[in-house]
Motif scaffolding. Structure first.
Motif, PDB file in Angstrom:
ATOM      1  N   SER A 270     -30.497  94.070  34.557  1.00 18.88           N
ATOM      2  CA  SER A 270     -30.762  92.801  33.891  1.00 18.88           C
ATOM      3  C   SER A 270     -32.034  92.164  34.426  1.00 18.88           C
ATOM      4  O   SER A 270     -32.777  91.516  33.678  1.00 18.88           O
ATOM      5  N   TYR A 273     -35.052  93.718  32.706  1.00 16.96           N
ATOM      6  CA  TYR A 273     -35.149  93.198  31.337  1.00 16.96           C
ATOM      7  C   TYR A 273     -35.693  91.770  31.329  1.00 16.96           C
ATOM      8  O   TYR A 273     -36.504  91.400  30.465  1.00 16.96           O
ATOM      9  N   LEU A 274     -35.251  90.978  32.287  1.00 18.10           N
ATOM     10  CA  LEU A 274     -35.687  89.580  32.341  1.00 18.10           C
ATOM     11  C   LEU A 274     -37.187  89.486  32.598  1.00 18.10           C
ATOM     12  O   LEU A 274     -37.894  88.702  31.947  1.00 18.10           O
ATOM     13  N   THR A 296     -31.044  91.231  28.569  1.00 19.21           N
ATOM     14  CA  THR A 296     -30.747  90.757  29.929  1.00 19.21           C
ATOM     15  C   THR A 296     -29.297  90.330  30.047  1.00 19.21           C
ATOM     16  O   THR A 296     -28.574  90.770  30.950  1.00 19.21           O
ATOM     17  N   GLY A 306     -30.247  84.675  33.319  1.00 16.50           N
ATOM     18  CA  GLY A 306     -30.578  85.184  31.994  1.00 16.50           C
ATOM     19  C   GLY A 306     -30.338  84.148  30.922  1.00 16.50           C
ATOM     20  O   GLY A 306     -31.175  83.932  30.034  1.00 16.50           O
TER      21      GLY A 306
END
Length: 468
Positions: A270, A273-274, A296, A306
């Protein structure tokens, strides 16, 4: 007690467990018992370790090493009196056994007498062979850390590295001490010398990069992370830190590439992705930013950061309904986070839901958010609720954190006028003008109905003349 021989492939341990199952008595030499006891203690199976100690002492009643392991278990169980009594007996037999002093140090440490523990460890150092000093210095370093003596702790862990330069735990502890002392230049110097002898130590390169970041030496940091990656091309931390530096330098596409590499090496995280989402948003790729923001929270629904990131994305887009939806999700995960309540308040304020905004600002402050705009915006909310007295109290609290802040003083001027407290209004307006005449626009925007008061106009003119 259930015994799981399949947990190990050690024939000595297997033989011992077979003996326990059958109630037969097998003979083991003292070294075998030490191996068995260590095996169980390392696995945290203290009861089996104690059983092995009992049987070991029955077969070898004079074995000091087994008795020292018995002391270790007694100390673990906080039976200090028994442990010290046994150590006294052992010391009368073998006064030059360093393990006796190490266990005495362990007891003193557990009693929070860390200085005494260090003295015992120093005695152990006078006995132990030089090549076996590593463990003693490591324990001594930890005792110094317990006492917040970072200078001495650092020396001990550096000494550990002279015996084993591949011990990453000691290396991390050395850097931790440098960081706590805020001696980033010292850390850089130490790591560079360390890397001269260990040029392919990816951990050292990684830590060096982080120290360069502390000194805002971005290009040097990038170089260090590159060497960390050369040393280990699967080192996720180096790719991630390099990505953050590239972000800082505005090289967003290169940063994205670093984060994407971490996803290729291992399962997506995550956090990766963030970071990718934030890069795409800065690049103006809103659709991609949303895609990665949603990935995320899909990857980790409990990652409140997130949900906060999505909230702030929609706040920037002025889509307050969606922002409210996502900040509420963050609050549901961590209801004690002051920042989340502040964002909640700002969103309600933007939606003109004043009562909810008031409640959320109150929660934010109670949870420890004392930022300037928290006080000023909360006062604006209370102004809209026509509760000028409460707004004044909020701003007076804000003044405690931001003494003589012009923005607060101008707001207080208007609120005091609303309450017909002209003396306080004039006093605060005069102080605000002295601090920042340009910010008088705050007063005129928030309270245009008072802008034409004669004393207000006179004060503004006098201040203007004085400044020319």
């Amino acid at each position: 007690m259930a015994l799981h021989t399949n947990e190990n492939h050690n024939p000595t341990v297997h033989k011992f467990e077979s003996m326990l199952k059958t109630d037969d008595v097998y003979f083991f030499d003292a070294e075998d018992f030490e191996e068995i006891i260590h095996h169980y203690l390392n696995l945290g199976k203290v009861s089996l370790g104690k059983k092995a100690i009992q049987l070991g002492l029955e077969q070898h009643p004079n074995c000091i090493e087994i008795k020292l392991l018995q002391v270790e278990v007694l100390v673990f169980e906080d039976q200090f009196t028994k442990a010290e009594s046994l150590l006294d007996q052992l010391q009368s037999i073998d006064a030059h056994n360093e393990e006796i002093f190490i266990q005495r140090a362990n007891i003193l440490s557990k009693k929070d007498n860390h200085a005494g523990a260090i003295d015992m460890l120093k005695q152990a150092l006078t006995i132990v062979q030089d090549e076996d000093s590593f463990d003693v210095y490591s324990l001594m370093g930890m005792e110094h850390l317990f006492m917040d003596n970072y200078v001495e702790a650092k020396k001990c862990f550096i000494q550990c590295l002279t015996y084993d330069d591949s011990d990453y735990s000691s290396l991390y502890n050395v850097i931790y001490c440098f960081e706590f002392l805020e001696d980033f230049e010292g850390a850089i110097s130490f790591l560079n010398k360390f890397l001269e002898k260990n040029p392919y130590c990816e951990v050292a390169w990684h830590q060096l990069g982080k120290m360069y970041i502390e000194k805002n030496m971005w290009e040097s940091a990038l170089g260090a992370f590159d060497f960390a990656i050369i040393s280990d091309d699967t080192f996720l931390g180096a790719y991630f830190e390099k990505g953050k530096v590239l972000e800082k330098l505005g090289k967003l596409n290169e940063a994205i590439a670093c984060y994407e590499t971490t996803i290729e090496i291992e399962d997506p995280t995550s956090h990766a992705y963030l970071r990718i989402a934030k890069c795409h948003e800065k690049l103006g790729n809103d659709d991609l930013a949303k895609y990665y923001y949603y990935n995320t929270v899909h990857e980790d629904p409990l990652l409140d950061k997130g949900w906060l990131a999505i909230t702030e994305f929609y706040l920037r887009k002025k889509d307050y309904e969606k922002a409210l939806h996502y900040i509420n999700k963050a609050i549901n995960i961590d209801g004690d986070n002051a920042l989340y309540w502040k964002r909640n308040a700002e969103t309600f304020f933007a939606l003109n839901n004043i009562d909810e905004a008031d409640f959320a600002f109150k929660q934010a402050v109670e949870l420890g958010n004392y930022e300037l705009d928290t006080w000023t915006n909360w006062a604006k909310v209370l102004k809209q609720l026509n509760d000028s007295e409460a707004a004044i109290q909020v701003l007076l609290q804000g003044l405690e954190f931001y003494p003589n802040n012009a923005e607060i003083l101008y707001q207080l001027t208007g609120l005091y006028l609303r309450c017909n407290n002209f003396d306080e209004a004039k006093e605060h307006f005069g102080v605000a003008l002295q601090i920042s005449p340009k910010k008088s626009s705050i007063f005129l925007e928030l309270y245009p109905e008072y802008g034409q008061l004669k004393w207000v106009q006179d004060s503004l003119k006098r201040n203007q003349r004085a400044s020319t």
